[in-house]
Design a protein around this motif. Structure first.
Motif, PDB file in Angstrom:
ATOM      1  N   ARG A 244       0.807  -1.226   0.000  1.00  0.00           N
ATOM      2  CA  ARG A 244       0.000   0.000   0.000  1.00  0.00           C
ATOM      3  C   ARG A 244       0.840   1.277   0.000  1.00  0.00           C
ATOM      4  O   ARG A 244       0.303   2.375  -0.187  1.00  0.00           O
ATOM      5  CB  ARG A 244      -0.919   0.030   1.243  1.00  0.00           C
ATOM      6  CG  ARG A 244      -1.915  -1.124   1.354  1.00  0.00           C
ATOM      7  CD  ARG A 244      -3.082  -0.960   0.387  1.00  0.00           C
ATOM      8  NE  ARG A 244      -3.776   0.304   0.537  1.00  0.00           N
ATOM      9  CZ  ARG A 244      -4.791   0.520   1.398  1.00  0.00           C
ATOM     10  NH1 ARG A 244      -5.191  -0.460   2.202  1.00  0.00           N
ATOM     11  NH2 ARG A 244      -5.386   1.677   1.451  1.00  0.00           N
ATOM     12  N   LEU A 245       2.141   1.164   0.232  1.00  0.00           N
ATOM     13  CA  LEU A 245       2.985   2.338   0.453  1.00  0.00           C
ATOM     14  C   LEU A 245       2.921   3.348  -0.692  1.00  0.00           C
ATOM     15  O   LEU A 245       2.920   4.565  -0.471  1.00  0.00           O
ATOM     16  CB  LEU A 245       4.432   1.885   0.673  1.00  0.00           C
ATOM     17  CG  LEU A 245       5.394   2.913   1.295  1.00  0.00           C
ATOM     18  CD1 LEU A 245       4.883   3.379   2.648  1.00  0.00           C
ATOM     19  CD2 LEU A 245       6.792   2.301   1.425  1.00  0.00           C
ATOM     20  N   HIS A 246       2.818   2.863  -1.915  1.00  0.00           N
ATOM     21  CA  HIS A 246       2.845   3.754  -3.083  1.00  0.00           C
ATOM     22  C   HIS A 246       1.636   4.692  -3.154  1.00  0.00           C
ATOM     23  O   HIS A 246       1.659   5.695  -3.865  1.00  0.00           O
ATOM     24  CB  HIS A 246       2.913   2.932  -4.370  1.00  0.00           C
ATOM     25  CG  HIS A 246       1.664   2.158  -4.648  1.00  0.00           C
ATOM     26  ND1 HIS A 246       1.406   0.922  -4.079  1.00  0.00           N
ATOM     27  CD2 HIS A 246       0.570   2.439  -5.418  1.00  0.00           C
ATOM     28  CE1 HIS A 246       0.233   0.475  -4.485  1.00  0.00           C
ATOM     29  NE2 HIS A 246      -0.292   1.387  -5.302  1.00  0.00           N
ATOM     30  N   LEU A 261      10.683  -0.663  10.095  1.00  0.00           N
ATOM     31  CA  LEU A 261       9.484  -1.263   9.505  1.00  0.00           C
ATOM     32  C   LEU A 261       9.392  -0.970   8.009  1.00  0.00           C
ATOM     33  O   LEU A 261       8.718  -1.694   7.277  1.00  0.00           O
ATOM     34  CB  LEU A 261       8.227  -0.712  10.193  1.00  0.00           C
ATOM     35  CG  LEU A 261       8.088  -0.991  11.692  1.00  0.00           C
ATOM     36  CD1 LEU A 261       6.865  -0.268  12.244  1.00  0.00           C
ATOM     37  CD2 LEU A 261       7.982  -2.484  11.958  1.00  0.00           C
ATOM     38  N   ILE A 262      10.025   0.098   7.583  1.00  0.00           N
ATOM     39  CA  ILE A 262       9.962   0.506   6.179  1.00  0.00           C
ATOM     40  C   ILE A 262      11.391   0.515   5.623  1.00  0.00           C
ATOM     41  O   ILE A 262      12.221   1.343   6.014  1.00  0.00           O
ATOM     42  CB  ILE A 262       9.322   1.906   6.032  1.00  0.00           C
ATOM     43  CG1 ILE A 262       7.910   1.900   6.624  1.00  0.00           C
ATOM     44  CG2 ILE A 262       9.288   2.335   4.580  1.00  0.00           C
ATOM     45  CD1 ILE A 262       7.249   3.263   6.681  1.00  0.00           C
ATOM     46  N   GLY A 263      11.656  -0.443   4.748  1.00  0.00           N
ATOM     47  CA  GLY A 263      13.011  -0.598   4.227  1.00  0.00           C
ATOM     48  C   GLY A 263      13.229   0.111   2.906  1.00  0.00           C
ATOM     49  O   GLY A 263      12.286   0.593   2.259  1.00  0.00           O
ATOM     50  N   LEU A 264      14.485   0.161   2.504  1.00  0.00           N
ATOM     51  CA  LEU A 264      14.876   0.824   1.260  1.00  0.00           C
ATOM     52  C   LEU A 264      14.175   0.210   0.051  1.00  0.00           C
ATOM     53  O   LEU A 264      13.643   0.934  -0.805  1.00  0.00           O
ATOM     54  CB  LEU A 264      16.396   0.733   1.083  1.00  0.00           C
ATOM     55  CG  LEU A 264      16.983   1.318  -0.206  1.00  0.00           C
ATOM     56  CD1 LEU A 264      16.729   2.814  -0.279  1.00  0.00           C
ATOM     57  CD2 LEU A 264      18.482   1.012  -0.306  1.00  0.00           C
ATOM     58  N   GLY A 265      14.126  -1.120  -0.007  1.00  0.00           N
ATOM     59  CA  GLY A 265      13.512  -1.797  -1.148  1.00  0.00           C
ATOM     60  C   GLY A 265      12.041  -1.471  -1.298  1.00  0.00           C
ATOM     61  O   GLY A 265      11.555  -1.217  -2.413  1.00  0.00           O
ATOM     62  N   ALA A 266      11.315  -1.441  -0.181  1.00  0.00           N
ATOM     63  CA  ALA A 266       9.878  -1.144  -0.217  1.00  0.00           C
ATOM     64  C   ALA A 266       9.629   0.264  -0.751  1.00  0.00           C
ATOM     65  O   ALA A 266       8.706   0.498  -1.539  1.00  0.00           O
ATOM     66  CB  ALA A 266       9.267  -1.294   1.172  1.00  0.00           C
ATOM     67  N   LEU A 271       8.147   4.139  -5.133  1.00  0.00           N
ATOM     68  CA  LEU A 271       8.476   5.265  -6.013  1.00  0.00           C
ATOM     69  C   LEU A 271       8.319   4.888  -7.478  1.00  0.00           C
ATOM     70  O   LEU A 271       7.853   5.693  -8.294  1.00  0.00           O
ATOM     71  CB  LEU A 271       9.910   5.724  -5.755  1.00  0.00           C
ATOM     72  CG  LEU A 271      10.144   6.535  -4.470  1.00  0.00           C
ATOM     73  CD1 LEU A 271      11.634   6.772  -4.256  1.00  0.00           C
ATOM     74  CD2 LEU A 271       9.405   7.872  -4.526  1.00  0.00           C
ATOM     75  N   LYS A 272       8.703   3.645  -7.813  1.00  0.00           N
ATOM     76  CA  LYS A 272       8.575   3.186  -9.194  1.00  0.00           C
ATOM     77  C   LYS A 272       7.115   3.153  -9.603  1.00  0.00           C
ATOM     78  O   LYS A 272       6.746   3.613 -10.696  1.00  0.00           O
ATOM     79  CB  LYS A 272       9.206   1.796  -9.337  1.00  0.00           C
ATOM     80  CG  LYS A 272       9.288   1.307 -10.768  1.00  0.00           C
ATOM     81  CD  LYS A 272      10.020  -0.025 -10.847  1.00  0.00           C
ATOM     82  CE  LYS A 272      10.104  -0.508 -12.292  1.00  0.00           C
ATOM     83  NZ  LYS A 272      10.811  -1.812 -12.406  1.00  0.00           N
ATOM     84  N   THR A 273       6.245   2.644  -8.698  1.00  0.00           N
ATOM     85  CA  THR A 273       4.809   2.589  -8.981  1.00  0.00           C
ATOM     86  C   THR A 273       4.233   4.002  -9.094  1.00  0.00           C
ATOM     87  O   THR A 273       3.329   4.259  -9.892  1.00  0.00           O
ATOM     88  CB  THR A 273       4.071   1.812  -7.871  1.00  0.00           C
ATOM     89  OG1 THR A 273       4.677   0.519  -7.729  1.00  0.00           O
ATOM     90  CG2 THR A 273       2.594   1.650  -8.195  1.00  0.00           C
ATOM     91  N   ARG A 274       4.751   4.912  -8.302  1.00  0.00           N
ATOM     92  CA  ARG A 274       4.289   6.306  -8.311  1.00  0.00           C
ATOM     93  C   ARG A 274       4.904   7.104  -9.463  1.00  0.00           C
ATOM     94  O   ARG A 274       4.631   8.291  -9.602  1.00  0.00           O
ATOM     95  CB  ARG A 274       4.684   6.993  -6.987  1.00  0.00           C
ATOM     96  CG  ARG A 274       3.930   6.524  -5.777  1.00  0.00           C
ATOM     97  CD  ARG A 274       4.564   7.058  -4.492  1.00  0.00           C
ATOM     98  NE  ARG A 274       4.564   8.510  -4.442  1.00  0.00           N
ATOM     99  CZ  ARG A 274       3.525   9.263  -4.055  1.00  0.00           C
ATOM    100  NH1 ARG A 274       2.404   8.664  -3.676  1.00  0.00           N
ATOM    101  NH2 ARG A 274       3.606  10.576  -4.036  1.00  0.00           N
ATOM    102  N   ARG A 275       5.745   6.469 -10.259  1.00  0.00           N
ATOM    103  CA  ARG A 275       6.458   7.139 -11.343  1.00  0.00           C
ATOM    104  C   ARG A 275       7.270   8.317 -10.812  1.00  0.00           C
ATOM    105  O   ARG A 275       7.288   9.410 -11.363  1.00  0.00           O
ATOM    106  CB  ARG A 275       5.483   7.590 -12.436  1.00  0.00           C
ATOM    107  CG  ARG A 275       4.790   6.418 -13.121  1.00  0.00           C
ATOM    108  CD  ARG A 275       3.849   6.881 -14.189  1.00  0.00           C
ATOM    109  NE  ARG A 275       3.188   5.736 -14.813  1.00  0.00           N
ATOM    110  CZ  ARG A 275       2.275   5.828 -15.784  1.00  0.00           C
ATOM    111  NH1 ARG A 275       1.909   7.040 -16.224  1.00  0.00           N
ATOM    112  NH2 ARG A 275       1.723   4.747 -16.301  1.00  0.00           N
ATOM    113  N   HIS A 276       7.883   8.038  -9.659  1.00  0.00           N
ATOM    114  CA  HIS A 276       8.789   8.967  -8.990  1.00  0.00           C
ATOM    115  C   HIS A 276       8.128  10.286  -8.560  1.00  0.00           C
ATOM    116  O   HIS A 276       8.794  11.318  -8.441  1.00  0.00           O
ATOM    117  CB  HIS A 276      10.025   9.231  -9.855  1.00  0.00           C
ATOM    118  CG  HIS A 276      10.863   7.993 -10.011  1.00  0.00           C
ATOM    119  ND1 HIS A 276      11.800   7.599  -9.089  1.00  0.00           N
ATOM    120  CD2 HIS A 276      10.864   7.021 -10.976  1.00  0.00           C
ATOM    121  CE1 HIS A 276      12.358   6.473  -9.468  1.00  0.00           C
ATOM    122  NE2 HIS A 276      11.804   6.089 -10.624  1.00  0.00           N
TER     123      HIS A 276
END
Length: 439
Positions: A244-246, A261-266, A271-276
């Motif tokens: 859900r983060l995006h 709880l929130i890592g770099l990969g997540a 960001l990729k899903t949000r198109r940065h």
């Protein structure tokens, strides 16, 4: 003599569960006010008391204009409405009268009594409460003056101080920084991770800006749902965060977790899903909830508790100066209202005196006209008219003076001297020479 008083409980004086017992929806305000007025009218037969009711998530306050004797029955009525005893209510409530009630109303309107210092939302809620009281017919001259003056004070505080511009807490600083990144906070989606005291405070600050959507993610869903319910937000499970983060433009986290709880990969996937599209992130946890490396990402604006401390400290002195300036504006408004209230107390007396002298004048004019109609000499009639008026005006005062004795007589003599011998430099017996001065 009538006065104005405020009875209430707020986020500082009462716990949430107790405040919930005294929460009123917009639709309930008018019937509730009419019920209170009916109850109080039995105690004040001469005139119907005025009443207005303010009810928000942080406070419930009754403002009443009427006899001071109405305070106790108002407390009893409110306690009964909330289903608690009067003593239990007053353990968490406050009562203010006269100038103190005005000061409280002005501070509330100006955002000085809010959980979010200087927030503008309460002013709109106050105006709505006044409209409801007006439509219900329970708003009279005194409360109208009180609230109109409170709105004017709030406007002056807002326009001539920076009370709403500087952060004074981690929570306020979070909103302040978010507003620098996003042009309009009402268009963003906000995620709160955790449901503790700090997240509750931050969420309250953000809620005042009415974001498009809010969500609360917490390890214990029940606690998350409780906070989400108060905010009008969505409750989600902590396990749903990666998927859900995006969706969220702003993420504020503060949990007791010993690991991030929130890592770099997540965040990279989000960001990729949000198109940065940029993300604003605040990590108020110690140790961290958000991996330190996230701050290196180009489209993430991550602030830690240390970052916010710098913001708070830099704004603290300015905010303190703004608060002092705002309090001075409030105090000037209070003095003006108290003066108006004192003047109102003498209005019935002034009206009665004017009516009495008008009756005397009419009687003497009628008598003079009859004498003139009979052919009496004009000078004689005018002499009689002037003597008749002066005798009528002095009769009551002289009769009281003759009937009084001792200290009472001396005080009455001094009063009459001030009233009738203001231009005379010659004091009456027992007075100092100051009695003839203009004051």
């Amino acid at each position: 003599m009538s006065s104005v008083f405020a009875l209430g409980l707020n986020h500082n004086s009462a716990p949430l569960d107790l405040r919930g017992r005294f929460a009123f929806s917009l639709e309930q305000l008018a019937p509730t006010l009419l019920g209170l007025r009916e109850q109080l009218s039995r105690r004040q037969a001469q005139s119907q008391p005025e009443a207005a009711l303010v009810s928000t998530c942080n406070r419930t306050e009754l403002y009443v204009a009427g006899a001071p004797a109405l305070v106790k029955p108002t407390i009893a009525w409110l306690a009964e409405v909330g289903g608690v005893g009067s003593d239990a209510l007053m353990n968490h409530a406050y009562v203010m009268e006269g100038g103190a009630a005005a000061r409280h109303a002005f501070r509330v309107a100006s955002g000085l009594d809010s959980m979010v210092l200087g927030e503008p939302q309460i002013l709109g809620q106050l105006k709505q409460a006044v409209r409801e009281a007006d439509q219900a017919g329970t708003l009279g001259t005194t409360l109208h003056q009180l609230f109109q003056r409170s709105f004017s004070v709030a406007k002056e505080v807002r326009s001539s101080t920076e009370i709403g511009a500087h952060s004074i807490s981690m929570a306020a600083a979070s909103v302040r920084l978010a507003s620098q990144l996003f042009e309009d906070l009402s268009k963003i989606k906000v995620l709160f991770v955790g449901a503790g005291e700090m997240i509750e405070l931050v969420a309250t600050h953000f809620a005042a800006r009415t974001p498009r959507h809010m969500a609360v993610a917490n390890r214990t869903l029940e606690r998350g749902e409780k906070l989400a319910g108060r905010l009008g937000a969505e409750a989600i499970r902590l396990a749903e965060l990666p998927q859900r983060l995006h969706e969220f433009d702003a993420v504020i986290s503060c949990t007791a977790s010993s690991l991030p709880l929130i890592g770099l990969g997540a965040v990279e996937r989000a960001l990729k899903t949000r198109r940065h599209k940029p993300m604003f992130m605040v990590d108020l946890a110690v140790p961290r909830d958000i991996e330190q490396e996230v701050a290196q990402l180009d489209d993430v604006y991550l602030y830690t508790v240390d970052d916010l401390s710098v913001v708070v400290q830099s704004a603290g002195e300015k905010r303190q100066a703004a608060v002092q300036q705002a309090e001075a504006i409030v105090e000037a408004g209070v003095q003006s209202f108290v003066h108006w209230l004192d003047q109102r107390h003498t209005v019935p007396l002034i009206q009665a005196l004017n009516q009495q002298t008008e009756d005397w004048r009419a009687a003497e004019i009628a008598r003079a006209r009859k004498l003139l109609a009979k052919g009496e000499d004009v000078d004689t009639v005018l002499e009689a008219l002037s003597r008749g008026l002066t005798q009528k005006m002095l009769h009551g005062s002289l009769a009281e003076l003759h009937a009084s004795e001792g200290e009472q007589r001396l005080q009455l003599a001094q009063t009459l001297s001030r009233l009738f011998l203001r231009s005379s430099s010659k004091p009456v017996s027992g007075e100092s020479g100051e009695s003839g001065e203009e004051h």
